[in-house]
Write an enzyme that holds these catalytic residues in place. Structure first.
Site, mmCIF file in Angstrom:
data_model
loop_
_atom_site.group_PDB
_atom_site.id
_atom_site.type_symbol
_atom_site.label_atom_id
_atom_site.label_comp_id
_atom_site.label_asym_id
_atom_site.label_seq_id
_atom_site.Cartn_x
_atom_site.Cartn_y
_atom_site.Cartn_z
ATOM 1 N N GLY A 249 39.198 44.306 32.135
ATOM 2 C CA GLY A 249 39.094 43.504 33.357
ATOM 3 C C GLY A 249 37.825 43.828 34.120
ATOM 4 O O GLY A 249 37.606 44.977 34.507
ATOM 5 N N GLY B 144 36.950 42.522 37.085
ATOM 6 C CA GLY B 144 37.081 42.105 38.487
ATOM 7 C C GLY B 144 36.586 43.209 39.421
ATOM 8 O O GLY B 144 35.834 44.100 39.014
ATOM 9 N N PHE B 145 37.030 43.158 40.679
ATOM 10 C CA PHE B 145 36.547 44.131 41.657
ATOM 11 C C PHE B 145 36.865 45.565 41.248
ATOM 12 O O PHE B 145 36.033 46.454 41.340
ATOM 13 C CB PHE B 145 37.154 43.842 43.029
ATOM 14 C CG PHE B 145 36.545 42.644 43.695
ATOM 15 C CD1 PHE B 145 35.273 42.712 44.226
ATOM 16 C CD2 PHE B 145 37.239 41.452 43.784
ATOM 17 C CE1 PHE B 145 34.694 41.611 44.839
ATOM 18 C CE2 PHE B 145 36.674 40.345 44.392
ATOM 19 C CZ PHE B 145 35.403 40.420 44.923
ATOM 20 N N GLY B 146 38.099 45.802 40.784
ATOM 21 C CA GLY B 146 38.509 47.157 40.423
ATOM 22 C C GLY B 146 37.783 47.664 39.191
ATOM 23 O O GLY B 146 37.181 48.743 39.200
ATOM 24 N N VAL C 179 42.265 40.696 25.328
ATOM 25 C CA VAL C 179 43.113 41.772 24.806
ATOM 26 C C VAL C 179 44.533 41.246 24.703
ATOM 27 O O VAL C 179 45.059 40.682 25.659
ATOM 28 C CB VAL C 179 43.064 42.999 25.741
ATOM 29 C CG1 VAL C 179 44.061 44.059 25.281
ATOM 30 C CG2 VAL C 179 41.652 43.557 25.778
ATOM 31 N N GLU D 103 42.461 28.920 54.117
ATOM 32 C CA GLU D 103 41.062 28.593 53.850
ATOM 33 C C GLU D 103 40.915 27.208 53.234
ATOM 34 O O GLU D 103 40.046 26.421 53.620
ATOM 35 C CB GLU D 103 40.448 29.637 52.897
ATOM 36 C CG GLU D 103 40.062 30.924 53.608
ATOM 37 C CD GLU D 103 39.973 32.131 52.668
ATOM 38 O OE1 GLU D 103 39.748 33.236 53.175
ATOM 39 O OE2 GLU D 103 40.123 31.960 51.441
ATOM 40 N N ASP E 91 45.338 44.353 41.528
ATOM 41 C CA ASP E 91 46.497 43.473 41.678
ATOM 42 C C ASP E 91 47.598 43.768 40.666
ATOM 43 O O ASP E 91 48.745 43.363 40.866
ATOM 44 C CB ASP E 91 46.076 41.999 41.486
ATOM 45 C CG ASP E 91 45.302 41.469 42.678
ATOM 46 O OD1 ASP E 91 44.932 42.275 43.556
ATOM 47 O OD2 ASP E 91 45.066 40.259 42.728
#
Lengths: 425, 425
Positions: free
Chosen positions: B14, B16-18, B82, B173, B302
């Site tokens: 992944g 993403g941010f993490g 994966v 938003e 998440d």
């Protein structure tokens, strides 16, 4: 509104360079104008290859037609696919609805021609729409990702061999841009492959690339391409295409990603007019852009065959389309005034093609440039003509950034935008 | 290379941010790192709604993972899906190949949950990927084009009614941005409809919008939404969805375009670890982010349920993921040194949500802001964190332009990007 409905109605089919210029000229005139296009944007096609090679985003080279024309109260934009024209009843049909016109300007351009081998389209997409460009970008970037993962040497080589069929301006631009991406943008990003090993092969059936240009510029373009490592094959044809590669002069070249930049065929709407068409489907227009027997119908741009100036059809480039668009609009205004449509004369300011960073050729008729000066001229002209202020600034900024860093801003592999153009669901 | 192959191997799934923060922290350390992602880019998800509402282009909020990580010699990027993890054999599999690891950081995030009604996904797409955003943009813009063309009053109203299910930050938003587009961007571009007549309905099952925020900010957000003309319905659920609309409290609301912003479900890879998962599929991690019995496996972002700090799971927001990513990387380095992984503490700097131009709420714990100041704070934080210098400048420029002119730069309806993510063809 009541009063407006009485005004003569001009229908323009196609929001490309020709149609848009025509519409603008008719803006704020005492008539109603309807611009019909299949997409909701005007596309700046000369920069499409930059979307295909990840330098620009789709939105950088596309301006919403409604936004471009919003200031003209008398112009209506319609998002629709025209599927027939009845010149006697003076009506067009979109399937959903019929639209009557008093004057028609047909500017629906051209698509690729695979010379009867339509099955090649999937194997070697062309470069006419944003969808084409995003698909080519995906194939190009995926080829390197795929090569990075596999261990079979032959398959890896095939993945890193890019074949461009057609050595006109689009083919030359694509070949140069792919070579640059491999050598400068991606060169440090992989661990198992060296992107600079990519082979870029340009195949031209004529004896030289850019055969529409003077010979000295063709020779210069060839040298500039070779300095980027592009392998140029002239005087040969792609005899067969498969998933795995293509056949040239009886020899098979393994190549996963192939690009089609050879041959155009005119929009099929040209055949609905009852006027003669040439072999590639272009409408043979009168010297005033009207068609025989129907002065209220004019055909412009890539869809028109206009042989009255040089004996040969005018080339399918944006300056011809734009000048014809303005001329066709002037003809409409003249006819409304009871005057006759005027003969069209193309004012040829020259042509250019870009090959890469600091590399281009420019034929201004009275002088030929190549290399850095030609490239600066190309940049300048393309920035000036790019529709819409925002796009100009965004593109300029991205070009400056790319020039300084060799980075490309839009290296996205996007997949499966399922959606088709249909009523919202 | 020989020497490198001996180094401990950290696999991060992944980007993403993490995952990205973890990878960066492990860059240039004496170990090998492989970052595996399904896409070739890091996506700045908090701005995805701006792509869906035509303010930004996909490439503005996505940075190629290879380019972001290129300076770290010890990090390899792999584009792959994966599909299984074997924690006992310490291997993951992509179908095409197996990858062995010494340490694993799992950061594959979440998708939408339709609470068992998977058939609703087509009717009301969510907003997690670029593909989602481009699809929503198409539906949104097509709705106005469709309304412009049809004459049936009821069908036109349904086309111009936009329903957003879920009143969290994404829902708020989206509702605000759609209302703004209709009232300020498109308002003069149509001849047969008035885009400002569009209805925007926000449906929240909780008693208030932004229920994760303090009550005063929820109340302020409600007022700001209403000032844009958004109809907010709280304490009610979408009971049924069809092509034509949705049912709320037994009443049918005709609405062609629906957006799903309610409920998440964790990536299914969490279930391969043998560790307990919660109802939405999140992995119950230890207080040091490892999983029971496997200190070499950490789960972040998440996908992790981390209840050790407040008694409730930490929220699924980017600051949690980023801090956990850095912490997991530090844990790996500690374990390599023979030390034990450390307990994770989330440092909560507050949360914000934007509603529109000059409209936002910000909860900095010690102080609450709303309106212009909150909006400026939101802008500032999002610009600062947007990955990659080019993107920052491009986004800033487009925001400034949009702010001054109310124009949106990316109003493209694109169709049928057939291509799926597969080897080049």
């Amino acid at each position: 509104m009541q009063e407006q409905a009485q005004r003569p109605h001009v229908v323009i089919i196609g929001g490309g360079f020709g149609g848009l210029e025509g519409a603008k000229k008719l803006g704020s005139q005492p008539l109603r104008v309807t611009v019909i296009d299949r997409t909701n944007y005007h596309l700046f096609q000369p920069l499409l290859y930059q979307v295909a090679t990840a330098a620009l985003s789709p939105a950088d080279i596309a301006a919403p037609l409604r936004a471009v024309l919003t200031k003209h109260e008398n112009i209506e934009v319609m998002l629709a696919d025209v599927n027939s024209i009845d010149v006697n009843a003076r009506k067009i049909s979109t399937g959903e609805q019929e639209v009557a016109y008093d004057y028609l300007i047909l500017a629906t351009g051209s698509r690729h021609s695979y010379f009867g081998k339509d099955e090649w389209e999937k194997l070697a997409p062309g470069l006419k729409s944003l969808e084409d460009a995003v698909e080519l970008r995906r194939r190009l970037l995926m080829a390197f990702e795929y090569a990075e993962k596999i261990t079979d040497e032959a398959a890896r080589k095939a993945a890193m061999t890019f074949a461009i069929v057609g050595g006109g301006p689009t083919g030359v631009e694509m070949a140069g841009a792919i070579a640059e991406i491999a050598r400068y943008t991606l060169d440090k990003d992989f661990k198992h492959i060296n992107p600079s090993d990519a082979r870029v092969i340009l195949i031209e059936s004529d004896g030289r690339v850019l055969s529409g240009f003077p010979e000295d510029l063709s020779a210069s373009a060839l040298k500039q391409l070779q300095s980027l490592g592009v392998e140029v094959m002239t005087g040969v044809r792609a005899e067969n295409l498969t998933e795995e590669g293509l056949e040239v002069k009886g020899q098979f070249i393994p190549s996963r990603v192939k690009v089609w930049a050879a041959g155009n065929t005119a929009s099929s709407l040209g055949k609905h007019l009852g006027a003669p068409v040439d072999r590639s489907g272009r409408v043979m227009v009168n010297d005033d852009l009207t068609i025989p027997g129907h002065p209220e119908v004019q055909v412009i741009g890539d869809l028109a065959n206009f042989p009255h100036q040089t004996g040969k059809p005018l080339p399918g480039v944006s300056p011809v389309a734009m000048q014809q668009g303005r001329h066709a609009a002037a003809n409409v205004l003249a006819m409304l005034d009871g005057r006759r449509p005027q003969r069209f004369w193309y004012w040829d300011k020259g042509t250019m093609a870009t090959i890469g960073r600091n590399k281009a050729v420019a034929d201004l008729r009275w002088v030929h440039f190549s290399g850095f000066i030609a490239w600066m001229a190309w940049l300048f002209v393309h920035i000036i003509f790019l529709v819409g202020f925002r796009n100009r600034v965004a593109v300029l900024l991205q070009w400056a950034w790319a020039y300084l860093t060799f980075n490309k801003g839009a290296r996205l592999i996007t997949r499966n935008f399922q959606a088709e153009l249909r009523p919202p669901a």
